[in-house]
Enzyme design. Structure first.
Site, PDB file in Angstrom:
ATOM      1  CG  ASN A 159      -2.183  -0.837   0.955  1.00 19.90           C
ATOM      2  OD1 ASN A 159      -3.003  -0.488   0.122  1.00 19.90           O
ATOM      3  ND2 ASN A 159      -2.298  -1.948   1.640  1.00 19.90           N
ATOM      4  CG  HIS A 172      -9.994  -2.904   8.300  1.00 18.59           C
ATOM      5  ND1 HIS A 172      -9.187  -3.510   9.243  1.00 18.59           N
ATOM      6  CD2 HIS A 172     -11.122  -3.650   8.213  1.00 18.59           C
ATOM      7  CE1 HIS A 172      -9.820  -4.578   9.720  1.00 18.59           C
ATOM      8  NE2 HIS A 172     -10.988  -4.683   9.118  1.00 18.59           N
TER       9      HIS A 172
HETATM   10  C1  GRF Z   1      -2.621  -6.264   3.949  1.00 16.41           C
HETATM   11  O1  GRF Z   1      -3.310  -7.390   4.458  1.00 16.41           O
HETATM   12  C2  GRF Z   1      -3.588  -5.141   3.844  1.00 16.41           C
HETATM   13  O2  GRF Z   1      -4.890  -5.644   3.626  1.00 16.41           O
HETATM   14  C3  GRF Z   1      -3.517  -4.451   5.169  1.00 16.41           C
HETATM   15  O3  GRF Z   1      -2.195  -4.668   5.662  1.00 16.41           O
HETATM   16  C4  GRF Z   1      -1.630  -5.825   5.013  1.00 16.41           C
HETATM   17  C5  GRF Z   1      -0.274  -5.544   4.443  1.00 16.41           C
HETATM   18  O4  GRF Z   1      -0.372  -4.477   3.583  1.00 16.41           O
HETATM   19  N1  GRF Z   1      -3.791  -3.060   4.994  1.00 16.41           N
HETATM   20  P1  GRF Z   1       0.974  -3.864   2.904  1.00 16.41           P
HETATM   21  O5  GRF Z   1       1.299  -4.750   1.735  1.00 16.41           O
HETATM   22  O6  GRF Z   1       2.068  -3.897   3.946  1.00 16.41           O
HETATM   23  O7  GRF Z   1       0.578  -2.498   2.479  1.00 16.41           O
END
Ligand code: GRF
Length: 203
Positions: A13, A108
């Protein structure tokens, strides 16, 4: 808009936010990436993008209050105006959340208010849900509550495992998180009373 991103892990993200902030038509700059884990791959993503990074390891603090205080010190030193939690797996104190009220958002992996907390994909499958998805929301003291900004919905398909469904949801996360940042950076969002958006339309 100066943005600070707080992570704990892989940072996919974060990468989506980095890519979006790099676009010339988005008046947002990621000024700092903080991780509570020194080994988080997201730190590497930040370094590759030339973004300042800082590790604030919660294990080296006696309590949540002192850990959170150092988060705020680092964020304010970097001039951060909006905090984005992205795969950040610590519970924050009410004091920290209230200090950053309406200046901190989170993504989330569920269609809030359903499936607050962890293991959301497994729980949705086990409940026989037809749909699942993800939500960007303003952070409030109670975990996974707060005004909803954007949501994206995906179907739950026959034979879905939590991992398959998580992958389908994650793709949408990478779309709605940058879109939420864009709306805030462009001043298109007010907080209280904001109608939740579903797939970019008022819900
Ligand atoms: C993922 O499961 C996402 O759904 C939640 O955090 C986890 C890791 O996300 N927000 P990222 O790849 O570290 O952004």
């Amino acid at each position: 808009l100066k943005v600070g991103v707080i992570i704990s892990g892989g940072g996919s993200n974060l990468q989506a936010l980095i890519d979006a902030a790099a676009a010339p038509d988005l008046p947002a700059e990621i000024g700092l990436v903080i991780s509570n884990n020194a080994g988080a791959y997201g730190l590497e993503r930040a370094r590759k993008a030339g973004i300042a990074t800082k590790v604030i390891d919660h294990r080296t603090y006696p309590d949540r209050e002192s850990f959170d205080r150092d988060l705020t010190v680092a964020l304010e030193k970097a001039g951060v105006e909006l905090v984005c939690l992205a795969g950040f797996l610590r519970v924050l104190t009410d004091e920290f959340v209230n200090h950053w009220r309406d200046r901190m958002i989170n993504i989330h992996p569920s269609l809030l208010p359903k499936y607050k907390g962890l293991h959301t994909h497994k729980r949705a499958i086990e409940a026989g849900e037809e749909y699942h998805g993800c939500t960007v929301h303003y952070v409030r003291p109670d975990l996974d509550t707060g005004p909803l900004l954007l949501q994206a919905r995906v179907p739950v398909l026959e034979g879905d495992t939590p991992e398959i469904l998580a992958g389908r949801v994650l793709e949408k996360e990478h779309l709605i998180y940058p879109e939420a940042l864009r709306k805030i950076a462009l001043g298109e969002i007010t907080v209280e009373g904001e109608t939740p958006m579903v797939n970019g339309h008022p819900g």
